[in-house]
Write a protein that holds these residues in place. Sequence first.
Motif, PDB file in Angstrom:
ATOM      1  N   ALA A   1       0.952  -1.256   0.188  1.00  0.00           N
ATOM      2  CA  ALA A   1      -0.051  -0.084   0.002  1.00  0.00           C
ATOM      3  C   ALA A   1       0.926   1.309   0.005  1.00  0.00           C
ATOM      4  CB  ALA A   1      -0.931  -0.002   1.106  1.00  0.00           C
ATOM      5  N   LYS A   2       0.655   1.975  -0.933  1.00  0.00           N
ATOM      6  CA  LYS A   2       1.365   3.285  -1.055  1.00  0.00           C
ATOM      7  C   LYS A   2       0.618   4.621  -0.160  1.00  0.00           C
ATOM      8  CE  LYS A   2       3.974   2.196  -4.865  1.00  0.00           C
ATOM      9  NZ  LYS A   2       3.322   2.170  -6.122  1.00  0.00           N
ATOM     10  N   VAL A   3       1.428   5.380   0.410  1.00  0.00           N
ATOM     11  CA  VAL A   3       0.845   6.488   1.069  1.00  0.00           C
ATOM     12  C   VAL A   3       0.206   7.644   0.157  1.00  0.00           C
ATOM     13  CG1 VAL A   3       1.778   8.501   2.325  1.00  0.00           C
ATOM     14  CG2 VAL A   3       2.885   6.533   2.466  1.00  0.00           C
ATOM     15  N   ASP A   4      -1.074   7.609   0.673  1.00  0.00           N
ATOM     16  CA  ASP A   4      -1.880   8.643  -0.170  1.00  0.00           C
ATOM     17  C   ASP A   4      -1.526   9.977   0.199  1.00  0.00           C
ATOM     18  OD1 ASP A   4      -3.965  10.076  -1.060  1.00  0.00           O
ATOM     19  OD2 ASP A   4      -5.673   8.536  -0.770  1.00  0.00           O
ATOM     20  N   GLU A   5      -1.190  11.140  -0.767  1.00  0.00           N
ATOM     21  CA  GLU A   5      -0.972  12.299  -0.351  1.00  0.00           C
ATOM     22  C   GLU A   5      -2.233  13.145   0.415  1.00  0.00           C
ATOM     23  OE1 GLU A   5      -0.304  14.167  -4.246  1.00  0.00           O
ATOM     24  OE2 GLU A   5       1.405  13.172  -4.432  1.00  0.00           O
ATOM     25  N   LYS A   6      -3.244  12.279   0.334  1.00  0.00           N
ATOM     26  CA  LYS A   6      -4.385  13.050   1.297  1.00  0.00           C
ATOM     27  C   LYS A   6      -4.522  12.340   2.695  1.00  0.00           C
ATOM     28  CE  LYS A   6      -6.894  13.993  -3.155  1.00  0.00           C
ATOM     29  NZ  LYS A   6      -7.234  13.141  -4.186  1.00  0.00           N
ATOM     30  N   ASP A   7      -3.940  11.609   2.990  1.00  0.00           N
ATOM     31  CA  ASP A   7      -3.576  10.834   4.318  1.00  0.00           C
ATOM     32  C   ASP A   7      -3.355  11.989   5.089  1.00  0.00           C
ATOM     33  OD1 ASP A   7      -4.194   8.444   3.724  1.00  0.00           O
ATOM     34  OD2 ASP A   7      -2.374   7.561   3.989  1.00  0.00           O
ATOM     35  N   PRO A   8      -4.266  12.092   6.431  1.00  0.00           N
ATOM     36  CA  PRO A   8      -3.633  13.024   7.442  1.00  0.00           C
ATOM     37  C   PRO A   8      -2.290  13.471   7.642  1.00  0.00           C
ATOM     38  CG  PRO A   8      -5.574  12.009   8.184  1.00  0.00           C
ATOM     39  CD  PRO A   8      -5.086  11.381   6.680  1.00  0.00           C
ATOM     40  N   GLN A   9      -1.586  12.514   7.942  1.00  0.00           N
ATOM     41  CA  GLN A   9      -0.026  12.440   8.387  1.00  0.00           C
ATOM     42  C   GLN A   9       0.507  12.994   6.902  1.00  0.00           C
ATOM     43  OE1 GLN A   9       1.487  10.634  11.027  1.00  0.00           O
ATOM     44  NE2 GLN A   9       3.591  10.740  10.106  1.00  0.00           N
ATOM     45  N   ALA A  10       0.408  12.525   5.845  1.00  0.00           N
ATOM     46  CA  ALA A  10       0.860  12.799   4.672  1.00  0.00           C
ATOM     47  C   ALA A  10       0.529  14.264   4.424  1.00  0.00           C
ATOM     48  CB  ALA A  10       0.327  12.018   3.386  1.00  0.00           C
ATOM     49  N   ALA A  11      -0.583  14.874   4.561  1.00  0.00           N
ATOM     50  CA  ALA A  11      -0.901  16.339   4.211  1.00  0.00           C
ATOM     51  C   ALA A  11      -0.180  17.129   5.443  1.00  0.00           C
ATOM     52  CB  ALA A  11      -2.263  16.232   4.497  1.00  0.00           C
ATOM     53  N   ALA A  12      -0.016  16.750   6.528  1.00  0.00           N
ATOM     54  CA  ALA A  12       0.812  17.538   7.463  1.00  0.00           C
ATOM     55  C   ALA A  12       2.021  17.548   7.182  1.00  0.00           C
ATOM     56  CB  ALA A  12       0.325  16.672   8.875  1.00  0.00           C
ATOM     57  N   LEU A  13       2.787  16.533   6.583  1.00  0.00           N
ATOM     58  CA  LEU A  13       4.282  16.525   6.349  1.00  0.00           C
ATOM     59  C   LEU A  13       4.433  17.178   4.921  1.00  0.00           C
ATOM     60  CD1 LEU A  13       5.332  13.027   7.798  1.00  0.00           C
ATOM     61  CD2 LEU A  13       5.989  15.684   8.660  1.00  0.00           C
ATOM     62  N   GLY A  14       3.315  17.600   4.329  1.00  0.00           N
ATOM     63  CA  GLY A  14       3.574  17.942   2.796  1.00  0.00           C
ATOM     64  C   GLY A  14       4.156  16.931   1.796  1.00  0.00           C
ATOM     65  N   TYR A  15       3.902  15.847   2.191  1.00  0.00           N
ATOM     66  CA  TYR A  15       4.233  14.517   1.440  1.00  0.00           C
ATOM     67  C   TYR A  15       3.670  14.698  -0.013  1.00  0.00           C
ATOM     68  CZ  TYR A  15       4.665   9.823  -0.844  1.00  0.00           C
ATOM     69  OH  TYR A  15       4.850   8.753  -1.606  1.00  0.00           O
ATOM     70  N   ALA A  16       4.288  14.414  -1.100  1.00  0.00           N
ATOM     71  CA  ALA A  16       4.047  14.381  -2.484  1.00  0.00           C
ATOM     72  C   ALA A  16       4.788  13.157  -3.240  1.00  0.00           C
ATOM     73  CB  ALA A  16       4.557  15.778  -3.287  1.00  0.00           C
ATOM     74  N   ALA A  17       3.971  12.399  -3.994  1.00  0.00           N
ATOM     75  CA  ALA A  17       4.431  11.181  -4.588  1.00  0.00           C
ATOM     76  C   ALA A  17       5.403  11.500  -5.609  1.00  0.00           C
ATOM     77  CB  ALA A  17       3.064  10.463  -5.096  1.00  0.00           C
ATOM     78  N   ASP A  18       5.373  12.887  -6.059  1.00  0.00           N
ATOM     79  CA  ASP A  18       6.203  13.219  -7.173  1.00  0.00           C
ATOM     80  C   ASP A  18       6.975  14.649  -6.879  1.00  0.00           C
ATOM     81  OD1 ASP A  18       7.617  14.337  -9.313  1.00  0.00           O
ATOM     82  OD2 ASP A  18       6.093  13.897 -10.880  1.00  0.00           O
ATOM     83  N   THR A  19       8.142  14.514  -6.318  1.00  0.00           N
ATOM     84  CA  THR A  19       8.917  15.630  -5.836  1.00  0.00           C
ATOM     85  C   THR A  19       8.702  16.907  -6.543  1.00  0.00           C
ATOM     86  OG1 THR A  19      11.160  16.114  -4.805  1.00  0.00           O
ATOM     87  CG2 THR A  19      11.272  14.964  -6.816  1.00  0.00           C
ATOM     88  N   THR A  20       8.808  16.723  -7.668  1.00  0.00           N
ATOM     89  CA  THR A  20       8.828  18.056  -8.708  1.00  0.00           C
ATOM     90  C   THR A  20       7.379  18.558  -8.670  1.00  0.00           C
ATOM     91  OG1 THR A  20       7.827  16.875 -10.619  1.00  0.00           O
ATOM     92  CG2 THR A  20      10.075  16.789 -10.498  1.00  0.00           C
ATOM     93  N   LYS A  21       6.439  18.004  -7.917  1.00  0.00           N
ATOM     94  CA  LYS A  21       5.035  18.762  -7.761  1.00  0.00           C
ATOM     95  C   LYS A  21       4.926  19.304  -6.180  1.00  0.00           C
ATOM     96  CE  LYS A  21       2.768  16.741 -11.469  1.00  0.00           C
ATOM     97  NZ  LYS A  21       2.822  14.964 -11.976  1.00  0.00           N
ATOM     98  N   VAL A  22       6.041  19.489  -5.541  1.00  0.00           N
ATOM     99  CA  VAL A  22       5.920  20.017  -4.081  1.00  0.00           C
ATOM    100  C   VAL A  22       5.660  21.678  -4.246  1.00  0.00           C
ATOM    101  CG1 VAL A  22       7.289  20.828  -2.133  1.00  0.00           C
ATOM    102  CG2 VAL A  22       7.318  18.204  -3.381  1.00  0.00           C
ATOM    103  N   ASP A  23       4.812  21.837  -3.578  1.00  0.00           N
ATOM    104  CA  ASP A  23       4.391  23.527  -3.557  1.00  0.00           C
ATOM    105  C   ASP A  23       5.739  24.461  -3.052  1.00  0.00           C
ATOM    106  OD1 ASP A  23       3.518  26.196  -2.913  1.00  0.00           O
ATOM    107  OD2 ASP A  23       1.538  25.225  -2.053  1.00  0.00           O
ATOM    108  N   ALA A  24       6.125  24.988  -3.928  1.00  0.00           N
ATOM    109  CA  ALA A  24       7.362  25.639  -3.723  1.00  0.00           C
ATOM    110  C   ALA A  24       7.361  26.996  -2.858  1.00  0.00           C
ATOM    111  CB  ALA A  24       8.121  26.351  -5.023  1.00  0.00           C
TER     112      ALA A  24
END
Length: 102
Positions: A29-52
Amino acid sequence: MKSTSRRVFMMQVAVASTAVIASQAMAQAKVDEKDPQAAALGYAADTTKVDAKKYPKHAAAQKCSNCQLYAGKPADAAGACPLFAGKQVAANGWCSAYAKKA
Ligand code: SF4
């Protein structure tokens, strides 16, 4: 009697196979970007799509595969990260807890 024990054996094999498939699915199971923990850490499955704007210290060269916490192998598309127990982060992913591998 023989056919009964064969039937029982076949049922046991079926149950065991289902358990193996279920545990493999959970391990993958992959981490979902919308998981609360993922959202809190700003996790993105694609590093090029991180909010600069939100993460100005992020650099495109930073990704899970070169993070100190990443447990996957270099060739893996995804691997474990202790911040997301029981799930896998993308090798090209990123989160704000990124720490360059020494
Ligand atoms: Fe990826 Fe490192 Fe964040 Fe884990 S801590 S999600 S390996 S960047």
